[in-house]
Design a protein around this motif. Structure first.
Motif, PDB file in Angstrom:
ATOM      1  N   GLU A   1       0.680  -1.303  -0.001  1.00 54.71           N
ATOM      2  CA  GLU A   1      -0.037   0.059   0.151  1.00 54.71           C
ATOM      3  C   GLU A   1       0.946   1.346   0.117  1.00 54.71           C
ATOM      4  OE1 GLU A   1      -2.935  -0.332   3.000  1.00 54.71           O
ATOM      5  OE2 GLU A   1      -4.102  -1.710   1.669  1.00 54.71           O
ATOM      6  N   LYS A   2       2.123   1.273   0.033  1.00 57.00           N
ATOM      7  CA  LYS A   2       2.985   2.217  -0.109  1.00 57.00           C
ATOM      8  C   LYS A   2       3.900   2.573  -1.104  1.00 57.00           C
ATOM      9  CE  LYS A   2       0.954   3.792   3.625  1.00 57.00           C
ATOM     10  NZ  LYS A   2      -0.188   4.691   3.450  1.00 57.00           N
ATOM     11  N   ILE A   3       4.259   3.744  -1.345  1.00 59.61           N
ATOM     12  CA  ILE A   3       5.150   4.141  -2.504  1.00 59.61           C
ATOM     13  C   ILE A   3       5.963   5.127  -2.046  1.00 59.61           C
ATOM     14  CG2 ILE A   3       3.642   3.474  -4.367  1.00 59.61           C
ATOM     15  CD1 ILE A   3       2.696   6.313  -4.549  1.00 59.61           C
ATOM     16  N   LEU A   4       6.990   5.328  -2.948  1.00 57.04           N
ATOM     17  CA  LEU A   4       7.986   6.531  -2.660  1.00 57.04           C
ATOM     18  C   LEU A   4       7.308   7.704  -3.082  1.00 57.04           C
ATOM     19  CD1 LEU A   4      11.376   5.204  -4.177  1.00 57.04           C
ATOM     20  CD2 LEU A   4      10.577   4.592  -1.791  1.00 57.04           C
ATOM     21  N   ALA A   5       7.431   8.901  -2.301  1.00 57.85           N
ATOM     22  CA  ALA A   5       7.093  10.179  -2.727  1.00 57.85           C
ATOM     23  C   ALA A   5       8.248  10.893  -3.443  1.00 57.85           C
ATOM     24  CB  ALA A   5       6.533  10.899  -1.406  1.00 57.85           C
ATOM     25  N   CYS A   6       8.154  11.848  -3.961  1.00 60.22           N
ATOM     26  CA  CYS A   6       9.332  12.826  -4.664  1.00 60.22           C
ATOM     27  C   CYS A   6       8.758  14.169  -4.592  1.00 60.22           C
ATOM     28  CB  CYS A   6       9.144  12.496  -6.278  1.00 60.22           C
ATOM     29  SG  CYS A   6      10.533  13.177  -7.022  1.00 60.22           S
ATOM     30  N   GLY A   7       9.594  14.939  -3.836  1.00 62.55           N
ATOM     31  CA  GLY A   7       9.384  16.237  -3.552  1.00 62.55           C
ATOM     32  C   GLY A   7       9.747  17.346  -4.839  1.00 62.55           C
ATOM     33  N   LYS A   8       9.122  17.893  -5.389  1.00 64.19           N
ATOM     34  CA  LYS A   8       9.374  18.697  -6.617  1.00 64.19           C
ATOM     35  C   LYS A   8       8.899  20.057  -6.712  1.00 64.19           C
ATOM     36  CE  LYS A   8       6.032  16.895  -9.954  1.00 64.19           C
ATOM     37  NZ  LYS A   8       5.548  16.087 -10.909  1.00 64.19           N
ATOM     38  N   HIS A   9       9.145  20.790  -7.590  1.00 65.63           N
ATOM     39  CA  HIS A   9      10.572  20.907  -8.244  1.00 65.63           C
ATOM     40  C   HIS A   9      11.440  21.693  -7.496  1.00 65.63           C
ATOM     41  CE1 HIS A   9       6.885  20.284 -10.950  1.00 65.63           C
ATOM     42  NE2 HIS A   9       7.605  19.448 -11.608  1.00 65.63           N
ATOM     43  N   TYR A  10      12.479  20.974  -7.297  1.00 70.56           N
ATOM     44  CA  TYR A  10      13.401  21.502  -6.318  1.00 70.56           C
ATOM     45  C   TYR A  10      14.466  22.328  -6.863  1.00 70.56           C
ATOM     46  CZ  TYR A  10      17.147  21.178  -2.529  1.00 70.56           C
ATOM     47  OH  TYR A  10      17.892  21.445  -1.465  1.00 70.56           O
ATOM     48  N   ALA A  11      14.385  23.686  -6.562  1.00 75.01           N
ATOM     49  CA  ALA A  11      13.503  24.524  -5.816  1.00 75.01           C
ATOM     50  C   ALA A  11      13.302  25.806  -6.580  1.00 75.01           C
ATOM     51  CB  ALA A  11      14.066  24.896  -4.466  1.00 75.01           C
TER      52      ALA A  11
ATOM     53  N   ASP B   1      15.087  34.719 -10.586  1.00 68.44           N
ATOM     54  CA  ASP B   1      16.408  35.542  -9.948  1.00 68.44           C
ATOM     55  C   ASP B   1      16.150  35.494  -8.232  1.00 68.44           C
ATOM     56  OD1 ASP B   1      18.298  37.239  -9.151  1.00 68.44           O
ATOM     57  OD2 ASP B   1      17.569  38.984 -10.341  1.00 68.44           O
ATOM     58  N   VAL B   2      16.625  34.454  -7.548  1.00 69.57           N
ATOM     59  CA  VAL B   2      16.111  34.356  -6.144  1.00 69.57           C
ATOM     60  C   VAL B   2      17.572  34.528  -5.349  1.00 69.57           C
ATOM     61  CG1 VAL B   2      14.970  33.164  -4.421  1.00 69.57           C
ATOM     62  CG2 VAL B   2      14.101  32.811  -6.967  1.00 69.57           C
ATOM     63  N   SER B   3      17.375  35.438  -4.365  1.00 72.39           N
ATOM     64  CA  SER B   3      18.466  35.589  -3.576  1.00 72.39           C
ATOM     65  C   SER B   3      18.648  34.214  -2.722  1.00 72.39           C
ATOM     66  CB  SER B   3      18.499  36.909  -2.735  1.00 72.39           C
ATOM     67  OG  SER B   3      17.418  36.585  -1.877  1.00 72.39           O
ATOM     68  N   ARG B   4      19.869  34.021  -2.450  1.00 75.93           N
ATOM     69  CA  ARG B   4      20.117  32.985  -1.246  1.00 75.93           C
ATOM     70  C   ARG B   4      19.296  33.074  -0.082  1.00 75.93           C
ATOM     71  NH1 ARG B   4      24.832  29.608  -2.126  1.00 75.93           N
ATOM     72  NH2 ARG B   4      24.455  29.113  -4.092  1.00 75.93           N
ATOM     73  N   ARG B   5      19.052  34.341   0.448  1.00 79.81           N
ATOM     74  CA  ARG B   5      18.250  34.543   1.666  1.00 79.81           C
ATOM     75  C   ARG B   5      16.681  34.137   1.318  1.00 79.81           C
ATOM     76  NH1 ARG B   5      15.319  39.450   3.851  1.00 79.81           N
ATOM     77  NH2 ARG B   5      14.901  38.797   5.912  1.00 79.81           N
ATOM     78  N   ASN B   6      16.467  34.693   0.106  1.00 76.06           N
ATOM     79  CA  ASN B   6      14.891  34.293  -0.256  1.00 76.06           C
ATOM     80  C   ASN B   6      14.853  32.709  -0.295  1.00 76.06           C
ATOM     81  OD1 ASN B   6      13.802  36.738   0.092  1.00 76.06           O
ATOM     82  ND2 ASN B   6      13.717  37.236  -2.033  1.00 76.06           N
ATOM     83  N   MET B   7      15.980  32.143  -1.102  1.00 76.66           N
ATOM     84  CA  MET B   7      15.884  30.754  -1.088  1.00 76.66           C
ATOM     85  C   MET B   7      15.539  30.250   0.249  1.00 76.66           C
ATOM     86  SD  MET B   7      16.018  29.681  -4.123  1.00 76.66           S
ATOM     87  CE  MET B   7      16.666  28.086  -4.222  1.00 76.66           C
ATOM     88  N   LEU B   8      16.444  30.492   1.277  1.00 80.71           N
ATOM     89  CA  LEU B   8      16.420  29.952   2.810  1.00 80.71           C
ATOM     90  C   LEU B   8      14.930  30.495   3.406  1.00 80.71           C
ATOM     91  CD1 LEU B   8      20.067  30.732   3.455  1.00 80.71           C
ATOM     92  CD2 LEU B   8      19.092  28.324   2.976  1.00 80.71           C
ATOM     93  N   THR B   9      14.733  31.553   3.024  1.00 86.65           N
ATOM     94  CA  THR B   9      13.379  31.903   3.728  1.00 86.65           C
ATOM     95  C   THR B   9      12.062  31.347   3.144  1.00 86.65           C
ATOM     96  OG1 THR B   9      14.348  33.964   4.138  1.00 86.65           O
ATOM     97  CG2 THR B   9      12.101  34.119   4.400  1.00 86.65           C
ATOM     98  N   TYR B  10      11.905  31.091   1.868  1.00 91.15           N
ATOM     99  CA  TYR B  10      10.791  30.741   1.289  1.00 91.15           C
ATOM    100  C   TYR B  10      10.797  29.472   0.337  1.00 91.15           C
ATOM    101  CZ  TYR B  10       9.770  35.950   2.104  1.00 91.15           C
ATOM    102  OH  TYR B  10       9.725  37.007   2.726  1.00 91.15           O
ATOM    103  N   PHE B  11      11.838  29.279  -0.188  1.00 91.99           N
ATOM    104  CA  PHE B  11      11.651  28.084  -1.090  1.00 91.99           C
ATOM    105  C   PHE B  11      12.360  26.985  -0.765  1.00 91.99           C
ATOM    106  CE2 PHE B  11      11.279  32.227  -3.482  1.00 91.99           C
ATOM    107  CZ  PHE B  11      10.248  32.115  -3.978  1.00 91.99           C
ATOM    108  N   LEU B  12      13.284  26.855   0.097  1.00 95.62           N
ATOM    109  CA  LEU B  12      13.842  25.679   0.787  1.00 95.62           C
ATOM    110  C   LEU B  12      13.129  24.997   1.901  1.00 95.62           C
ATOM    111  CD1 LEU B  12      17.704  25.780   0.176  1.00 95.62           C
ATOM    112  CD2 LEU B  12      15.619  25.468  -1.295  1.00 95.62           C
ATOM    113  N   PRO B  13      12.485  25.856   2.653  1.00 92.84           N
ATOM    114  CA  PRO B  13      11.950  25.315   3.965  1.00 92.84           C
ATOM    115  C   PRO B  13      10.956  24.088   3.910  1.00 92.84           C
ATOM    116  CG  PRO B  13      12.251  27.780   4.363  1.00 92.84           C
ATOM    117  CD  PRO B  13      12.577  27.362   3.051  1.00 92.84           C
ATOM    118  N   PRO B  14      10.042  24.163   2.908  1.00 89.67           N
ATOM    119  CA  PRO B  14       8.988  23.061   2.725  1.00 89.67           C
ATOM    120  C   PRO B  14       9.726  21.900   2.329  1.00 89.67           C
ATOM    121  CG  PRO B  14       8.451  25.066   1.329  1.00 89.67           C
ATOM    122  CD  PRO B  14       9.596  25.439   1.896  1.00 89.67           C
ATOM    123  N   PHE B  15      10.921  22.073   1.656  1.00 88.69           N
ATOM    124  CA  PHE B  15      11.678  20.649   1.085  1.00 88.69           C
ATOM    125  C   PHE B  15      12.230  20.217   2.319  1.00 88.69           C
ATOM    126  CE2 PHE B  15      11.065  22.679  -3.019  1.00 88.69           C
ATOM    127  CZ  PHE B  15      10.658  21.547  -3.943  1.00 88.69           C
TER     128      PHE B  15
END
Ligand code: BGC
Length: 732
Positions: free
Chosen positions: A178-188, A203-217
């Motif tokens: 009943e189980k499968i692998l998940a895949c978080g996408k599209h990184y990032a 065009d995304v600064s490192r700070r914005n990557m760390l603030t908004y786009f990486l935390p869910p991953f």
């Protein structure tokens, strides 16, 4: 017995044993993933030692798995598929609303259940891995793939994605039917490409990557998500699949990703052919391995070049070993070397489209609906309506209803709408069935179609509207107006849909609009002129029933938007978590301090907005402490009263604002929510916990810190200031 075949040994031991038996060619082959359905790719199984196929079901898949068994080491294949809102590419399977649709439920249990149902059907079908969930941030509605997101808020995306991953993977391991692998996408930050252009540059600064786009991953990786998929686009000039920082430093080293990273479709070829950061395909293969990609989707040349690069001493074989170990470990964990390799027709038949699966999907459809306007016409008063005129092609269009990544979509190669047709309840079918039970007649006039400029039955629709007691107009978009390769610059209604609305409005009959669309469209006319508006983002196969239930009051709508609607495409971005620094005249002569001179500053509909048939009132916002020491969590409570006649669900939202910080922070950010069921007339106390680290920001040194100072704590029914109670705390 060979150790790798010995089930009494640990997976780690078996994997190590297998790895040291493999030739370089066999190892690089494990890193290859090809689509089974074209380019004679099935023939490459033996000649390229292929480790994985995608877009492959049924007989094709059975044949490949059996052939893999006969190879020298008999390493099983891992099959991946885009089962992103149900296992939609199998006609027998259950179809859910899209991620954007289901996100409007804000229901963690439901999203987890959607993952669990999908996993059961995919696995029973002999497939092991879904390329889902999507963690892109939906901030630009022009982008063709907004429907695949959980909306615009990174924090909420992380919460919902974590539930979905748990639904797919469970907590007990993958050697399980009943189980499968998940895949978080599209990184990032894939949704951030300029101007809503799919797979373009961001065009995304490192700070914005760390603030908004990486935390869910980061959240899902730390929770055990088995795989990630690298995005197509380049960030600050660096394609995701070429980014050591993203793949190795963040995912593998900092978050300790235990699984593997797959590229998106021909990402490695694109390093040379499109993005041109590699002089030739061999250089692209070199970049792919050094950056940390483990599995290479759809770049056949990678095989030959990588073998050469290792033989020439340019690539260290230990990097190949690491990738192959990750992939083989996933195969061991899935039980593919043991009894979980071949499914059976009986298992498939028992799992696909199970009755309880369809019930879960129908519930997801109901909860995804968002009532955005109601001038007292809903629910319909018994006896007051004898005839309903239904207009708009989307009221009876399976493809528009189910959306992308279902059989109608280009990846399925099916251009007609016969797939899932039998199981889909369109609005026409659902409304007819429900209305006829009350002795109400429903007349359907198509009127207009989102794709067809020439379909103009507006006069007939207006005539039918004049004869009716209620007009229901179902307008929106459909496939071909969204999805990959289908970004838009203009988000207005297409075809003659606007003309249709104006014609039926002029008939003078009360007008309820159902916006059946993949994403927010620019519909200020509807907000202004409709008497009621129900938003249905690709609401799933059973949605026709749910919408009819809302109209008749059997269902008290409970969804809230997870994405803001712009008034006009030129107003994008309009996400709620923006900044306060926009110049304003502060002139009392300019009511509302509009900052655009030609349009409101606020979105048309805001994040968190949505109503039911009972209003809720908020009072008594309390916090456990007015001063927090470093590391202390905050308890927040509020009383919510159901002021109407209908029992119903309310989604209570908690926002924070760091009043003064070393760097700018948004005016508000969601940091918690709770769904509560409140009976008519009842008041409940809702408790929410705000963990200390939720007050943090990324500072100029790119460190996550909570800075001392004052924070607004806001709780209420939406992200709109007027809907929020506020108190202030201080962090020492
Ligand atoms: C999409 C991915 C998808 C892959 C495989 C790509 O074009 O961007 O989201 O998983 O194809 O179908």
């Amino acid at each position: 017995m060979d150790v790798y075949k010995d089930q009494s040994q640990s997976y780690e031991k078996r994997c190590a044993d297998l790895l040291q038996r493999m030739t370089l060619e066999e190892k690089v082959g494990q890193m290859m993933q090809l689509p089974a359905n074209f380019d004679n790719n099935m023939d490459k199984l033996e000649s390229m030692n292929i480790g994985s196929y995608l877009h492959c079901t049924g007989d094709m898949m059975r044949e490949l798995q059996t052939r893999a068994e006969k190879t020298r080491l008999g390493i099983p294949l891992i099959f991946g598929i885009d089962a992103i809102h149900g296992h939609c590419f199998d006609n027998r399977a259950t179809v859910f609303p899209t991620q954007l649709g289901v996100s409007c439920s804000w229901n963690r249990d439901l999203i987890r259940e959607m993952g669990a149902v999908t996993a059961r059907e995919v696995r029973a079908n002999g497939i092991h891995w879904t390329f889902s969930p999507v963690l892109c941030v939906g901030r630009d509605a022009r982008w063709g793939r907004v429907d695949e997101t959980f909306g615009e808020d990174p924090w909420l995306i992380g919460e919902m994605a974590a539930e979905m991953v748990e639904g797919y993977q469970g907590k007990e391991g993958f050697a399980n039917w009943e189980k499968i692998l998940a895949c978080g996408k599209h990184y990032a930050a894939y949704g951030e490409a300029d101007g809503g252009r799919d797979a373009y540059e961001a065009d995304v600064s490192r700070r914005n990557m760390l603030t908004y786009f990486l935390p869910p991953f980061e959240k899902i990786v730390k929770d055990g998500c088995a795989t990630l998929m690298a995005g197509y686009q380049a960030i600050n000039g660096e394609p995701c699949s070429a980014s050591r920082w993203l793949l190795r430093d963040q995912a593998k080293e900092s978050w300790d990703l235990d699984g593997f990273i797959v590229t998106d479709w021909d990402n490695i070829g694109s390093l040379h052919t499109k993005q041109k950061v590699a002089e030739d395909l061999k250089e692209a293969a070199y970049i792919a391995v050094t950056a940390g990609n483990d599995m290479i989707m759809t770049t056949p040349s990678f095989y030959k070049h990588t073998i050469e690069l290792v033989k020439e001493g340019r690539l260290d074989e230990s990097m190949i070993n690491d990738s192959v170990r990750r992939i083989l470990m996933a195969k061991f964990r899935l039980g593919l070397f043991d009894e979980y390799r071949h499914t059976s027709p009986e298992r498939e038949a028992a799992a696909l489209g199970r009755e309880d699966h369809w019930e879960a999907a129908a519930q997801a459809s109901r909860e995804s609906l968002v009532l955005l306007k109601n001038e007292g016409i809903l629910p319909l008063k018994p006896g007051a309506v004898k005839t309903i005129t239904l207009v708009g092609a989307n009221a009876d269009d399976v493809v528009a209803q189910l959306g992308d990544w279902s059989f109608g979509s280009m990846q399925a190669g099916a251009s007609d709408d016969s797939f899932h047709r039998d199981v889909t309840v369109t609005l026409l079918a659902g409304l007819k069935e429900r209305a006829e039970r009350e002795g109400i007649t429903v007349n359907f006039v198509k009127g207009a179609d989102p794709l067809d400029e020439n379909l103009d039955e507006c006069d007939q629709a207006a005539a039918a509207a004049r004869e009716a007691d209620l007009t229901v107009a179902c307008v929106g978009d459909t496939l071909k107006l969204h999805g990959e390769f289908h970004d838009r610059a203009n988000l207005d209604l297409t075809g003659k849909q606007q003309k249709l609305l104006e014609a039926v409005k002029a008939a003078g009959t009360p007008l309820c609009v159902v916006l059946l669309a993949s994403k927010p469209l620019t519909v200020p006319w509807i907000k202004e002129n409709a008497d009621a508006l129900v938003c249905a983002f690709n609401p799933g196969a059973k949605a026709g029933e749910g919408i009819a239930e809302v109209l008749f009051g059997d269902l008290n709508p409970m969804g809230k938007l997870t994405i803001s609607f712009p008034h006009h495409a030129g107003q994008i971005p309009v996400h709620y978590n923006r900044f306060s620094g926009w110049h304003s005249m502060n002139d009392p002569a300019m009511p509302g301090e509009e900052r655009y001179i030609d349009m409101p500053e606020e979105p048309l509909f805001v994040f968190g907005e949505g109503m039911g048939f009972s209003p809720f009132s908020y009072a008594d916002l309390k916090v456990s402490k007015s001063v927090l020491q470093q590391g202390e969590d905050l308890e927040v409570s509020v009383s919510v009263k159901n002021e109407g006649d209908y029992d119903g669900w309310e989604i209570v939202q908690l926002y924070i604002n760091d009043q003064f910080s070393s760097l700018t922070t948004p005016v508000k950010e969601l940091r918690g929510f709770k769904r509560v069921y409140i009976r008519s007339g009842e008041t409940v106390t809702v408790d929410l916990t705000l963990p200390f680290e939720e007050l943090s920001l990324i500072n100029a040194d790119l460190q996550r810190v909570v800075e001392p100072g004052r924070f607004d704590i806001m709780v209420g029914a939406s992200s709109r200031d007027e809907d929020l109670l506020k108190t202030v705390i201080r962090v020492e």
